[in-house]
Design a protein around this motif. Structure first.
Motif, PDB file in Angstrom:
ATOM      1  N   LEU A   1      42.465  14.179 -41.562  1.00 33.54           N
ATOM      2  CA  LEU A   1      41.559  15.320 -41.604  1.00 33.54           C
ATOM      3  C   LEU A   1      40.714  15.274 -42.872  1.00 33.54           C
ATOM      4  O   LEU A   1      41.237  15.187 -43.980  1.00 33.54           O
ATOM      5  CB  LEU A   1      42.351  16.628 -41.555  1.00 33.54           C
ATOM      6  N   ARG A   2      39.386  15.351 -42.691  1.00 27.35           N
ATOM      7  CA  ARG A   2      38.485  15.297 -43.841  1.00 27.35           C
ATOM      8  C   ARG A   2      37.288  16.189 -43.592  1.00 27.35           C
ATOM      9  O   ARG A   2      36.789  16.278 -42.478  1.00 27.35           O
ATOM     10  CB  ARG A   2      37.998  13.868 -44.094  1.00 27.35           C
ATOM     11  N   VAL A   3      36.817  16.851 -44.634  1.00 25.13           N
ATOM     12  CA  VAL A   3      35.556  17.571 -44.575  1.00 25.13           C
ATOM     13  C   VAL A   3      34.682  17.051 -45.708  1.00 25.13           C
ATOM     14  O   VAL A   3      35.120  16.955 -46.856  1.00 25.13           O
ATOM     15  CB  VAL A   3      35.745  19.100 -44.664  1.00 25.13           C
ATOM     16  N   LEU A   4      33.458  16.653 -45.371  1.00 27.39           N
ATOM     17  CA  LEU A   4      32.541  16.043 -46.327  1.00 27.39           C
ATOM     18  C   LEU A   4      31.161  16.660 -46.170  1.00 27.39           C
ATOM     19  O   LEU A   4      30.770  17.079 -45.080  1.00 27.39           O
ATOM     20  CB  LEU A   4      32.420  14.532 -46.077  1.00 27.39           C
ATOM     21  N   GLN A   5      30.418  16.686 -47.249  1.00 20.89           N
ATOM     22  CA  GLN A   5      29.021  17.062 -47.130  1.00 20.89           C
ATOM     23  C   GLN A   5      28.249  15.917 -46.494  1.00 20.89           C
ATOM     24  O   GLN A   5      28.488  14.745 -46.791  1.00 20.89           O
ATOM     25  CB  GLN A   5      28.437  17.403 -48.499  1.00 20.89           C
ATOM     26  N   ASP A   6      27.338  16.259 -45.596  1.00 17.55           N
ATOM     27  CA  ASP A   6      26.533  15.264 -44.888  1.00 17.55           C
ATOM     28  C   ASP A   6      25.308  14.952 -45.747  1.00 17.55           C
ATOM     29  O   ASP A   6      24.249  15.579 -45.616  1.00 17.55           O
ATOM     30  CB  ASP A   6      26.128  15.817 -43.518  1.00 17.55           C
ATOM     31  N   LEU A   7      25.455  13.968 -46.643  1.00 16.03           N
ATOM     32  CA  LEU A   7      24.397  13.683 -47.609  1.00 16.03           C
ATOM     33  C   LEU A   7      23.059  13.326 -46.964  1.00 16.03           C
ATOM     34  O   LEU A   7      22.016  13.814 -47.405  1.00 16.03           O
ATOM     35  CB  LEU A   7      24.851  12.577 -48.563  1.00 16.03           C
ATOM     36  N   PRO A   8      23.014  12.476 -45.918  1.00 15.13           N
ATOM     37  CA  PRO A   8      21.705  12.200 -45.299  1.00 15.13           C
ATOM     38  C   PRO A   8      21.037  13.460 -44.741  1.00 15.13           C
ATOM     39  O   PRO A   8      19.835  13.667 -44.930  1.00 15.13           O
ATOM     40  CB  PRO A   8      22.049  11.196 -44.189  1.00 15.13           C
ATOM     41  N   MET A   9      21.808  14.302 -44.056  1.00 17.50           N
ATOM     42  CA  MET A   9      21.248  15.538 -43.512  1.00 17.50           C
ATOM     43  C   MET A   9      20.816  16.487 -44.641  1.00 17.50           C
ATOM     44  O   MET A   9      19.885  17.286 -44.480  1.00 17.50           O
ATOM     45  CB  MET A   9      22.257  16.232 -42.610  1.00 17.50           C
ATOM     46  N   ASN A  10      21.500  16.394 -45.780  1.00 13.24           N
ATOM     47  CA  ASN A  10      21.177  17.267 -46.914  1.00 13.24           C
ATOM     48  C   ASN A  10      20.159  16.657 -47.863  1.00 13.24           C
ATOM     49  O   ASN A  10      19.932  17.198 -48.954  1.00 13.24           O
ATOM     50  CB  ASN A  10      22.453  17.595 -47.694  1.00 13.24           C
ATOM     51  N   GLY A  11      19.561  15.530 -47.465  1.00  9.78           N
ATOM     52  CA  GLY A  11      18.581  14.885 -48.329  1.00  9.78           C
ATOM     53  C   GLY A  11      19.168  14.394 -49.631  1.00  9.78           C
ATOM     54  O   GLY A  11      18.498  14.384 -50.670  1.00  9.78           O
ATOM     55  N   ASN A  12      20.453  13.970 -49.575  1.00 10.63           N
ATOM     56  CA  ASN A  12      21.186  13.472 -50.741  1.00 10.63           C
ATOM     57  C   ASN A  12      21.337  14.528 -51.839  1.00 10.63           C
ATOM     58  O   ASN A  12      21.615  14.197 -52.989  1.00 10.63           O
ATOM     59  CB  ASN A  12      20.523  12.214 -51.323  1.00 10.63           C
ATOM     60  N   ARG A  13      21.169  15.793 -51.489  1.00 14.06           N
ATOM     61  CA  ARG A  13      21.356  16.862 -52.466  1.00 14.06           C
ATOM     62  C   ARG A  13      22.775  17.391 -52.413  1.00 14.06           C
ATOM     63  O   ARG A  13      23.380  17.451 -51.355  1.00 14.06           O
ATOM     64  CB  ARG A  13      20.378  18.017 -52.203  1.00 14.06           C
TER      65      ARG A  13
END
Length: 239
Positions: free
Chosen positions: A18-30
């Motif tokens: 189980l992992r939760v990560l920020q979606d860097l491409p969708m977030n514009g690497n922000r």
């Protein structure tokens, strides 16, 4: 399927799948957001029964059962197991690079051998994830937690007000991974933008940059590009 990524890894974190990560491409690497902006998260694996909690903010959107493919090179160094970065739902292809270390078993993210060996296993697999869209309307720090069976994972989402204290003076040092010697004349790309060339002592001053996670790519004639080698050096975090 989503865009294929290539990862070199030898992980043994003791954690589950189980992992939760920020979606860097969708977030514009922000990794820092202004009030009202959207932050996208990925929960692996997708399509499982799970619960989520947040201390503040709101969920604007949720999409379940999205899929993507990954290719990883699992390094066994006098080891009988290695883990993929994401939990596979289907193994599409698996083969040893050069030396054949025999049959393997996989359970979730873990690939196991009958005994300790050294070799590299190339694995192409499909995985699933659920995507969440999160936002906050004021300056704050969101704690997003996910629970499934006996596992838990979390991430924080930074909506705090930016100040000068969010800036850090950063200098990058490029070294040969085998010899440890400084590498002059390496081209450095930060978030896919050219940042400069390393100096004779291998350093490249990046100046004042904001806290967050940045993608990193380094190229130089005679070396493998940093995003195609077997070292986990494709990003760094400024804290």
């Amino acid at each position: 399927m989503g865009k294929e990524s290539v990862i070199f890894t030898r992980r043994d974190t003791g954690q589950g799948d189980l992992r939760v990560l920020q979606d860097l491409p969708m977030n514009g690497n922000r990794t820092h957001f202004l009030p009202g902006e959207r932050c996208f998260l990925k929960i692996y694996p997708g399509l499982i029964n799970h619960e989520t909690t947040m201390n503040t903010g709101e969920v604007l959107e949720r999409k379940n059962g999205l899929s993507e493919e990954h290719t990883e090179y699992l390094v066994f160094h006098e080891s009988d197991h290695a883990k993929t970065e994401y939990p596979p739902v289907k193994i599409l292809e698996a083969s040893w690079e050069g030396k054949d270390c025999g049959e393997f078993r996989n359970s979730g993210s873990t690939f196991s051998l009958s005994e300790k060996k050294s070799g590299i296993l190339r694995v192409r697999y499909a995985t699933t994830f659920d995507r969440y869209c999160i936002s906050a309307q004021a300056h704050t720090l969101i704690l997003f937690q996910v629970f499934a069976k006996s596992e838990t994972s979390y991430t924080t989402i930074d909506y705090t007000e930016e100040t000068d204290s969010d800036l850090r003076q950063v200098t990058l040092n490029v070294r040969d991974a085998c010899t440890g010697e400084d590498v002059e004349g390496a081209n450095v790309y930060l978030n896919d933008k050219f940042a400069g060339v390393s100096r004779v002592d291998g350093t490249l001053p990046l100046g004042l940059i904001r806290r967050g996670t940045y993608s990193l790519r380094i190229t130089k004639e005679g070396y493998a590009d940093s995003d195609s080698d077997n070292i986990r050096n494709d990003s760094f975090t400024v804290e």
